[in-house]
Design an enzyme around this catalytic site. Sequence first.
Site, PDB file in Angstrom:
ATOM      1  N   ASN A  63     -32.702  73.274 -23.428  1.00 14.16           N
ATOM      2  CA  ASN A  63     -32.633  74.215 -24.560  1.00 14.16           C
ATOM      3  C   ASN A  63     -33.648  73.884 -25.658  1.00 14.16           C
ATOM      4  O   ASN A  63     -34.246  74.784 -26.249  1.00 14.16           O
ATOM      5  CB  ASN A  63     -31.233  74.212 -25.165  1.00 14.16           C
ATOM      6  CG  ASN A  63     -30.209  74.733 -24.181  1.00 14.16           C
ATOM      7  OD1 ASN A  63     -30.295  75.869 -23.725  1.00 14.16           O
ATOM      8  ND2 ASN A  63     -29.247  73.902 -23.815  1.00 14.16           N
TER       9      ASN A  63
ATOM     10  N   SER B  92     -35.092  68.598 -37.474  1.00 16.31           N
ATOM     11  CA  SER B  92     -33.837  68.051 -38.011  1.00 16.31           C
ATOM     12  C   SER B  92     -34.023  66.683 -38.659  1.00 16.31           C
ATOM     13  O   SER B  92     -34.920  65.906 -38.296  1.00 16.31           O
ATOM     14  CB  SER B  92     -32.837  67.907 -36.862  1.00 16.31           C
ATOM     15  OG  SER B  92     -31.708  67.156 -37.269  1.00 16.31           O
TER      16      SER B  92
ATOM     17  N   LYS C 213     -36.069  66.981 -31.058  1.00 13.02           N
ATOM     18  CA  LYS C 213     -36.699  67.602 -32.235  1.00 13.02           C
ATOM     19  C   LYS C 213     -38.100  67.027 -32.459  1.00 13.02           C
ATOM     20  O   LYS C 213     -39.019  67.751 -32.832  1.00 13.02           O
ATOM     21  CB  LYS C 213     -35.820  67.405 -33.474  1.00 13.02           C
ATOM     22  CG  LYS C 213     -34.531  68.199 -33.408  1.00 13.02           C
ATOM     23  CD  LYS C 213     -34.824  69.698 -33.334  1.00 13.02           C
ATOM     24  CE  LYS C 213     -33.610  70.545 -33.176  1.00 13.02           C
ATOM     25  NZ  LYS C 213     -33.914  71.983 -33.083  1.00 13.02           N
TER      26      LYS C 213
ATOM     27  N   TYR D 149     -30.776  64.054 -29.255  1.00 17.10           N
ATOM     28  CA  TYR D 149     -31.022  65.325 -29.951  1.00 17.10           C
ATOM     29  C   TYR D 149     -32.230  65.161 -30.882  1.00 17.10           C
ATOM     30  O   TYR D 149     -33.136  66.009 -30.908  1.00 17.10           O
ATOM     31  CB  TYR D 149     -29.760  65.714 -30.713  1.00 17.10           C
ATOM     32  CG  TYR D 149     -29.957  66.728 -31.810  1.00 17.10           C
ATOM     33  CD1 TYR D 149     -30.262  68.053 -31.498  1.00 17.10           C
ATOM     34  CD2 TYR D 149     -29.831  66.368 -33.160  1.00 17.10           C
ATOM     35  CE1 TYR D 149     -30.444  68.989 -32.516  1.00 17.10           C
ATOM     36  CE2 TYR D 149     -29.998  67.289 -34.167  1.00 17.10           C
ATOM     37  CZ  TYR D 149     -30.309  68.601 -33.840  1.00 17.10           C
ATOM     38  OH  TYR D 149     -30.491  69.528 -34.843  1.00 17.10           O
TER      39      TYR D 149
HETATM   40  N1  LIG Z   1     -27.032  73.603 -39.276  1.00 18.63           N
HETATM   41  C1  LIG Z   1     -27.696  72.524 -39.702  1.00 18.63           C
HETATM   42  O1  LIG Z   1     -27.315  71.888 -40.708  1.00 18.63           O
HETATM   43  C2  LIG Z   1     -28.941  72.080 -38.988  1.00 18.63           C
HETATM   44  C3  LIG Z   1     -29.512  72.794 -37.950  1.00 18.63           C
HETATM   45  N2  LIG Z   1     -30.681  72.360 -37.375  1.00 18.63           N
HETATM   46  C4  LIG Z   1     -31.317  73.126 -36.301  1.00 18.63           C
HETATM   47  O2  LIG Z   1     -31.330  74.496 -36.638  1.00 18.63           O
HETATM   48  C5  LIG Z   1     -31.165  75.278 -35.472  1.00 18.63           C
HETATM   49  C6  LIG Z   1     -29.988  76.224 -35.665  1.00 18.63           C
HETATM   50  O3  LIG Z   1     -28.842  75.435 -35.877  1.00 18.63           O
HETATM   51  P1  LIG Z   1     -27.414  76.101 -36.195  1.00 18.63           P
HETATM   52  O4  LIG Z   1     -27.604  77.495 -36.645  1.00 18.63           O
HETATM   53  O5  LIG Z   1     -26.690  75.142 -37.036  1.00 18.63           O
HETATM   54  O6  LIG Z   1     -26.769  76.061 -34.752  1.00 18.63           O
HETATM   55  P2  LIG Z   1     -25.810  77.154 -34.080  1.00 18.63           P
HETATM   56  O7  LIG Z   1     -25.260  76.521 -32.860  1.00 18.63           O
HETATM   57  O8  LIG Z   1     -24.891  77.719 -35.098  1.00 18.63           O
HETATM   58  O9  LIG Z   1     -26.863  78.272 -33.676  1.00 18.63           O
HETATM   59  C7  LIG Z   1     -27.772  78.104 -32.625  1.00 18.63           C
HETATM   60  C8  LIG Z   1     -27.900  79.436 -31.916  1.00 18.63           C
HETATM   61  O10 LIG Z   1     -28.876  79.293 -30.897  1.00 18.63           O
HETATM   62  C9  LIG Z   1     -28.397  79.926 -29.733  1.00 18.63           C
HETATM   63  N3  LIG Z   1     -28.989  79.247 -28.580  1.00 18.63           N
HETATM   64  C10 LIG Z   1     -28.814  77.954 -28.211  1.00 18.63           C
HETATM   65  N4  LIG Z   1     -29.509  77.700 -27.099  1.00 18.63           N
HETATM   66  C11 LIG Z   1     -30.151  78.848 -26.772  1.00 18.63           C
HETATM   67  C12 LIG Z   1     -31.007  79.212 -25.707  1.00 18.63           C
HETATM   68  N5  LIG Z   1     -31.337  78.340 -24.753  1.00 18.63           N
HETATM   69  N6  LIG Z   1     -31.494  80.473 -25.674  1.00 18.63           N
HETATM   70  C13 LIG Z   1     -31.141  81.375 -26.631  1.00 18.63           C
HETATM   71  N7  LIG Z   1     -30.299  81.095 -27.655  1.00 18.63           N
HETATM   72  C14 LIG Z   1     -29.815  79.834 -27.717  1.00 18.63           C
HETATM   73  C15 LIG Z   1     -26.876  79.785 -29.766  1.00 18.63           C
HETATM   74  O11 LIG Z   1     -26.252  80.815 -29.007  1.00 18.63           O
HETATM   75  C16 LIG Z   1     -26.594  79.884 -31.250  1.00 18.63           C
HETATM   76  O12 LIG Z   1     -26.284  81.210 -31.654  1.00 18.63           O
HETATM   77  C17 LIG Z   1     -30.982  74.325 -34.315  1.00 18.63           C
HETATM   78  O13 LIG Z   1     -32.210  74.180 -33.647  1.00 18.63           O
HETATM   79  C18 LIG Z   1     -30.573  73.041 -34.992  1.00 18.63           C
HETATM   80  O14 LIG Z   1     -30.974  71.918 -34.214  1.00 18.63           O
HETATM   81  C19 LIG Z   1     -31.313  71.220 -37.793  1.00 18.63           C
HETATM   82  C20 LIG Z   1     -30.764  70.463 -38.775  1.00 18.63           C
HETATM   83  C21 LIG Z   1     -29.552  70.821 -39.459  1.00 18.63           C
HETATM   84  O1  LIG Z   2     -29.427  68.445 -37.039  1.00 17.22           O
HETATM   85  C1  LIG Z   2     -28.299  68.596 -37.493  1.00 17.22           C
HETATM   86  O2  LIG Z   2     -27.946  67.919 -38.614  1.00 17.22           O
HETATM   87  C2  LIG Z   2     -26.827  68.326 -39.416  1.00 17.22           C
HETATM   88  C3  LIG Z   2     -26.468  67.154 -40.316  1.00 17.22           C
HETATM   89  O3  LIG Z   2     -26.213  66.028 -39.525  1.00 17.22           O
HETATM   90  P1  LIG Z   2     -24.855  65.194 -39.634  1.00 17.22           P
HETATM   91  O4  LIG Z   2     -25.072  64.022 -38.730  1.00 17.22           O
HETATM   92  O5  LIG Z   2     -24.731  64.786 -41.070  1.00 17.22           O
HETATM   93  O6  LIG Z   2     -23.731  66.085 -39.229  1.00 17.22           O
HETATM   94  C4  LIG Z   2     -25.676  68.757 -38.518  1.00 17.22           C
HETATM   95  O7  LIG Z   2     -24.587  69.210 -39.312  1.00 17.22           O
HETATM   96  C5  LIG Z   2     -26.175  69.869 -37.612  1.00 17.22           C
HETATM   97  O8  LIG Z   2     -25.138  70.332 -36.755  1.00 17.22           O
HETATM   98  C6  LIG Z   2     -27.283  69.340 -36.747  1.00 17.22           C
HETATM   99  O9  LIG Z   2     -27.847  70.393 -35.987  1.00 17.22           O
END
Ligand SMILES: NC(=O)C1=CN([C@@H]2O[C@H](COP(=O)(O)OP(=O)(O)OC[C@H]3O[C@@H](n4cnc5c(N)ncnc54)[C@H](O)[C@@H]3O)[C@@H](O)[C@H]2O)C=CC1
Ligand SMILES: O=C1O[C@H](COP(=O)(O)O)[C@@H](O)[C@H](O)[C@H]1O
EC number: 1.1.1.388
Length: 249
Positions: free
Chosen positions: A84, A109, A150, A146
């Site tokens: 992914n 991340s 990234k 993970y």
């Molecule tokens: N939420 C956070 O605090 C953080 C998020 N990120 C990064 O931001 C991005 C989004 O994270 P979130 O919105 O929190 O996660 P999430 O899990 O809420 O959203 C990710 C979306 O990507 C879709 N997805 C996953 N694999 C896929 C694939 N192979 N093909 C098509 N769609 C796919 C899922 O269906 C989901 O809707 C990720 O790459 C995550 O690593 C990085 C650091 C912190």
């Molecule tokens: O990359 C990500 O980081 C956030 C924050 O990390 P955490 O270790 O403090 O939880 C995480 O919430 C998020 O799911 C992840 O995609």
Amino acid sequence: MAQSVLLTGAAGRVGAAILGGLADDYEWRLLDRDPPTEDYPGEFVVANITEEEAIREAMEDIDVVLHLAGDPRKTAPWDSVLTNNIDGTQTIFEAAVDAGVEKVAFASSNHAVGHYETEERTPELYRADDDYLLDGTEQPRPGNLYGVSKVAGEALGRYYHDEYGISVVNVRIGNLTKNHPPIDYERGQAMWLSYRDCAHLFDRCIQADYDYEIVYGISDNDRKYYSIERAKEVLGYEPQDNSAAHTDD
Ligand SMILES: NC(=O)C1=CN([C@@H]2O[C@H](COP(=O)(O)OP(=O)(O)OC[C@H]3O[C@@H](n4cnc5c(N)ncnc54)[C@H](O)[C@@H]3O)[C@@H](O)[C@H]2O)C=CC1
Ligand SMILES: O=C1O[C@H](COP(=O)(O)O)[C@@H](O)[C@H](O)[C@H]1O
């Protein structure tokens, strides 16, 4: 005419924050492997980012890609991040270059640099009176597989920028939570990214001019060990939130 933006991972949390702030500002094409369960402001493509043909089609007439799709779990196993986060990101860059896309913003991340948080530095690192700062010029030190994925995504962006000239910004997102910072979690408060700052930051990724950049995506928290100076300087990022303003810290 508004720019056309492809948002991958549109159905997730970061996608919700971005669309919450910018729904009316661009011509959106939204992509997720999960079908939509609500109304979205634009065409919704249901596809997996590893499907080359579907991604090539989704890339047609797109100016900017915000690439969020991937496995976001810090405990994600290698087979999932390999497919992914690494394969999927390579498919996105390859299709973007072939389609003549101008810019890709990649959701990297904090976990790309998780191993800077050593026993000696923590928990002091998470506190406002500690002046240790990572600024994006340091070597990656992923804290888990993970995080490794990234770093690989950032390296893919480096390659596609150097080889083909596409503009790339890697946003090392901290901890996105809605309405208030994480409670009873110093690390999360130090790297809090509010929903409105998240939308504004990715807006700047669409609008600004850059070559290849790594920036940290956090609000203007008093507690911080990630510098936001590069995001301000290169992107014109002007965050409005600060985890210290929330009394439940
Ligand atoms: N939420 C956070 O605090 C953080 C998020 N990120 C990064 O931001 C991005 C989004 O994270 P979130 O919105 O929190 O996660 P999430 O899990 O809420 O959203 C990710 C979306 O990507 C879709 N997805 C996953 N694999 C896929 C694939 N192979 N093909 C098509 N769609 C796919 C899922 O269906 C989901 O809707 C990720 O790459 C995550 O690593 C990085 C650091 C912190
Ligand atoms: O990359 C990500 O980081 C956030 C924050 O990390 P955490 O270790 O403090 O939880 C995480 O919430 C998020 O799911 C992840 O995609």
